[in-house]
Enzyme design. Structure first.
Site, mmCIF file in Angstrom:
data_model
loop_
_atom_site.group_PDB
_atom_site.id
_atom_site.type_symbol
_atom_site.label_atom_id
_atom_site.label_comp_id
_atom_site.label_asym_id
_atom_site.label_seq_id
_atom_site.Cartn_x
_atom_site.Cartn_y
_atom_site.Cartn_z
ATOM 1 N N ASN A 107 8.640 -12.407 -55.513
ATOM 2 C CA ASN A 107 9.783 -11.545 -55.204
ATOM 3 C C ASN A 107 9.342 -10.081 -55.255
ATOM 4 O OD1 ASN A 107 12.940 -11.561 -55.001
ATOM 5 N ND2 ASN A 107 12.349 -9.885 -56.365
ATOM 6 N N ARG A 154 10.800 7.065 -2.162
ATOM 7 C CA ARG A 154 12.186 7.197 -2.604
ATOM 8 C C ARG A 154 12.371 6.857 -4.083
ATOM 9 N NH1 ARG A 154 14.106 3.675 2.480
ATOM 10 N NH2 ARG A 154 11.884 3.123 2.373
ATOM 11 N N ARG A 178 4.636 3.542 -67.158
ATOM 12 C CA ARG A 178 5.615 4.619 -67.065
ATOM 13 C C ARG A 178 5.649 5.337 -68.407
ATOM 14 N NH1 ARG A 178 10.238 0.410 -68.234
ATOM 15 N NH2 ARG A 178 10.193 -0.505 -66.171
ATOM 16 N N ALA A 213 9.539 -2.052 -63.525
ATOM 17 C CA ALA A 213 10.148 -1.176 -62.527
ATOM 18 C C ALA A 213 9.580 0.231 -62.647
ATOM 19 C CB ALA A 213 11.657 -1.161 -62.723
ATOM 20 N N ASN A 225 13.663 0.214 -2.958
ATOM 21 C CA ASN A 225 13.237 1.514 -2.451
ATOM 22 C C ASN A 225 13.609 2.660 -3.381
ATOM 23 O OD1 ASN A 225 12.210 0.502 0.103
ATOM 24 N ND2 ASN A 225 14.348 0.155 0.645
ATOM 25 N N LYS A 285 3.590 -4.612 -41.998
ATOM 26 C CA LYS A 285 2.534 -4.499 -40.998
ATOM 27 C C LYS A 285 1.337 -5.288 -41.497
ATOM 28 C CE LYS A 285 -0.914 -2.251 -41.076
ATOM 29 N NZ LYS A 285 -2.006 -1.298 -41.339
ATOM 30 N N ALA A 310 0.811 -1.221 0.000
ATOM 31 C CA ALA A 310 0.000 0.000 0.000
ATOM 32 C C ALA A 310 0.839 1.263 0.000
ATOM 33 C CB ALA A 310 -0.941 0.000 1.211
#
Ligand code: UD1
Ligand code: CA
Length: 458
Positions: free
Chosen positions: A371, A11, A434, A417, A222, A345, A6
């Site tokens: 890959n 310290r 592209r 790419a 402590n 993630k 309790a």
């Protein structure tokens, strides 16, 4: 069993109640409760007060708590604890201990709690080079314990005693209850001391026996300094246990494994490894240097180095890192690789799938053997919602592909790419997005000439 917890722990110089401090994977007080658990006491009451809600939150649900509203001393706290024990027979053994002693072992408490030797009460003591701050154990000429005097109440002579009270006791319930009635708060701190019970019992003719323990085992926390010291001691205990079982460690002083972690014999841990929570490491896995893993599993024969894993699941013979960050929900199936500067993630890399360099893979499923080229990003977030990317088996994602989710890439498909892929790609197809490369011949000379024409003259 009564555990006193309790107090504030002034310290520690912080608001967090002392016993709620995290320590090598458990709250400080949980180490104490783990040590007493194998004893199977008829009931265990934890007396809480300061920061009660905080302390309660680190306790298991089945722990009985008693609230000491005002911290009037360890004697008063024991009284509060006694009142919370459902039914007590005067002959019952009551063990009282302080909740700030994380290095206590089950063996010591089991030994102490055995009152069959003829003692009426027993207490743990230890010898300290510097006993200042602790209650001193006072013995008579015959060496019998006659009482405990708190540091602040010691005479100059008593202050020289090096045998101190550790704060672990076994009492007969009836005698404890009677003696507590006689404890007063007439002392330097104005508190009701449990330690006064020692002298009172002896005065009534009880035999109080001291059980000597090592100073380390009964170390009370402590200060922050002592907390760090205890952490180090627990680290040594865990590492010794693991090495004895056959785990290889490059440098046990720099290997931090929570007691809750499972490491199989034959695993190799290099220096700078932190394993926390429910993490498990299988045989022949090589972890480190410098890995932080929490609540993650690492399968047999896998290598993880210079990386951070949180709630990640790594199969067998996988490769992670250097410098990979596997966030919650990351799954690497057997033989998969998340290499240098790869962040994942909520993503599964199927068997043998590889993202060797520099990628962000979020909310993605990647089929076996596919890959992922360097610089690939799953654009899973549009500022409002998160969307999935599904990549089939044997896919080749070209370097620097942006996969704008939601999007699906069929088995064996290829992306060129630098493509920004916004539409699904069919099985076996090449998707390339592209602008065409153009060439301006002699551009360098042209640029030089232009520069000369515009340069100011001196
Ligand atoms: C206590 C002992 C001292 C012993 C030392 C060992 C007393 C009076 N003194 O001193 O003889 O050498 O431990 O470490 O017992 N607590 C409560 N309610 C209270 C006061 C304290 O539950 O009203 C709890 C604290 O949370 C703590 C334990 O009791 O877990 C001990 O209290 P603490 O203030 O640390 O006692 P010490 O001064 O260290
Ligand atoms: Ca203490």
């Amino acid at each position: 069993m009564i555990v006193l917890a309790a107090g504030q722990g002034k310290r520690m110089m912080s608001n967090l109640p002392k016993v709620a401090y995290p320590l090598a994977g458990r709250a400080l007080i949980s180490w104490v409760l783990e040590a007493v658990r194998p004893l199977e006491p008829a009931s265990t009451v934890v007396v809480i007060g300061h920061g009660a809600d905080r302390v309660r939150s680190v306790l298991a649900d089945d722990v009985v708590v008693a609230v000491q509203e005002e911290q009037l001393g360890t004697g008063h706290a024991t009284q509060v604890g006694l009142e919370a024990i459902p039914s007590i027979d005067p002959g019952d053994t009551i063990v009282v201990l302080y909740g700030d002693m994380p290095l206590l072992t089950h063996d010591l408490i089991a030994d102490l709690a055995d009152l069959s030797s003829g003692a009426d009460a027993r207490m743990v003591t230890t010898d300290l080079d510097d006993p200042s701050g602790y209650g001193r154990v006072v013995r008579d000429a015959a060496g019998q314990v006659v009482g405990i005097v708190e540091d602040r109440d010691c005479t100059a002579k008593q202050r020289l005693i090096t045998e101190i009270n550790a704060g672990v006791y076994a009492f007969r319930a009836g005698h404890l209850e009677e003696s507590l009635q006689e404890v007063s708060n007439d002392n330097a701190q104005g508190e009701y001391y449990l330690t006064d019970v020692a002298g009172i019992l002896v005065g009534k003719g009880d035999r109080l026996e001291a059980v000597m323990a090592s100073a380390q085992e009964v170390m009370g926390i402590n200060s922050q300094d002592q907390l760090a010291e205890a952490r180090k001691a627990l680290q040594q205990r865990t590492n010794s246990r693991l090495m004895e079982s056959g785990v290889w460690m490059q440098d046990p002083d720099r290997t931090y494994v929570d007691d809750t972690v499972h490491v199989e014999p034959g695993a190799r841990l290099y220096s700078g490894v932190h394993l926390e929570g429910s993490t498990s490491v299988a045989a022949d896995a090589q972890i480190g240097p410098d890995v932080f893993a929490v609540d993650s599993s690492i399968g047999r024969g896998s290598t993880v180095w210079y990386s951070v894993l949180r709630s990640a699941s790594i199969g067998e013979h996988c490769e992670v890192g250097p410098y990979a960050s596997l966030r919650p929900g990351s799954v690497l199936e057997d033989g998969a690789k998340a290499g240098t500067f790869v962040e994942t993630k909520n993503t599964t890399l199927g068997k043998g799938a590889k993202a060797p360099h520099l990628a962000y893979l979020g909310d993605a499923t990647i089929g076996a053997r596919s890959n992922i080229g360097a610089g690939t990003i799953t654009c899973n977030y549009d500022g409002d919602g998160k969307y999935p990317t599904e990549i089939g088996e044997d896919v080749f994602i070209g370097s620097d592909t942006m996969l704008v989710a939601p999007v699906k890439i069929g088995d064996k498909a290829v992306t060129g790419a630098g493509s920004v892929i916004t539409e699904d790609v069919s099985e076996g197809a090449l998707a390339i997005e592209r602008s065409e490369q153009i060439e301006i011949p002699g551009y360098a000379d042209h640029r030089e000439a232009r520069k000369a024409a515009t340069e100011p003259e001196d």
